[in-house]
Design a protein around this motif. Sequence first.
Motif: not given
Length: 245
Positions: A30-57
């Motif tokens: 849980r320290l990652q959210e506090a230190v980085f300001g949000g959970w790290p997100r990885i764009l791998v093995r995702l469809s275009w719509s899933q990538r865009m959802a992660a990028i939007g968040e």
Amino acid sequence: PSAGLRILVLVPTIVIMNWQAELDRWVPGRLQEAVFGGWPRILVRLSWSQRMAAIGEWHRTGGILIAGYEMYRDMVYLDDSQNASAEYNPAGRQIVWSERRKKIDDARRLLCSAHIVVCDEAHRIKNPRSALNQAVQLVETRHRVCLTGYPLQNNLREYWAMIDYCRPRFLPDWDEMRVRFATPIRRALNPQATEHDVRYAQQKLYVLSRLVEPVVFRLDAQILHDGLPPKREYVIRCRLSSLQR
């Protein structure tokens, strides 16, 4: 980082999971959210719509977004052959925006809003005319970090490209750099180089090292010594096989 700070990490695809492992190791749970300001997100093995959802968040909440170079390039960059932003419709005499261009415009608007961009193995952006180089230039932030294991003398043009990306116009243009530094350094690497060529190249390397000192943080293998076990060498003698004899 403060809440909402967006950090874009661009890496070769093969090391994406290494980055995730390092984040988990140094800033676990849980320290990652506090230190980085949000959970790290990885764009791998995702469809275009899933990538865009992660990028939007990521765009809304901030934090770290890790993407492979090729995926990032394909999401934000159109080359000249693709860059017809509109197609002419002779029947209705209207401009019809291509679906692909709209998708890339949407992705570019979000991804290129990063406050900090980190490029791992940054010699990958060595060619200023390449699509990848043009794509990373689209992130307008001035907070840019390039990571590389390349020694300065290996390929001066690649080194120049990395520094020029981080600090545009900090160094002279490449034509001047080639005459002042690259040519004499390369000449000294020739097996036929004279003693004068080698001494002159060493002088040029020293001058260049001092020149880039304000923007290059250099570390050598010494930093690994405390974390590595002592080196032991074993010599094992083996009989030659009949084929080897």
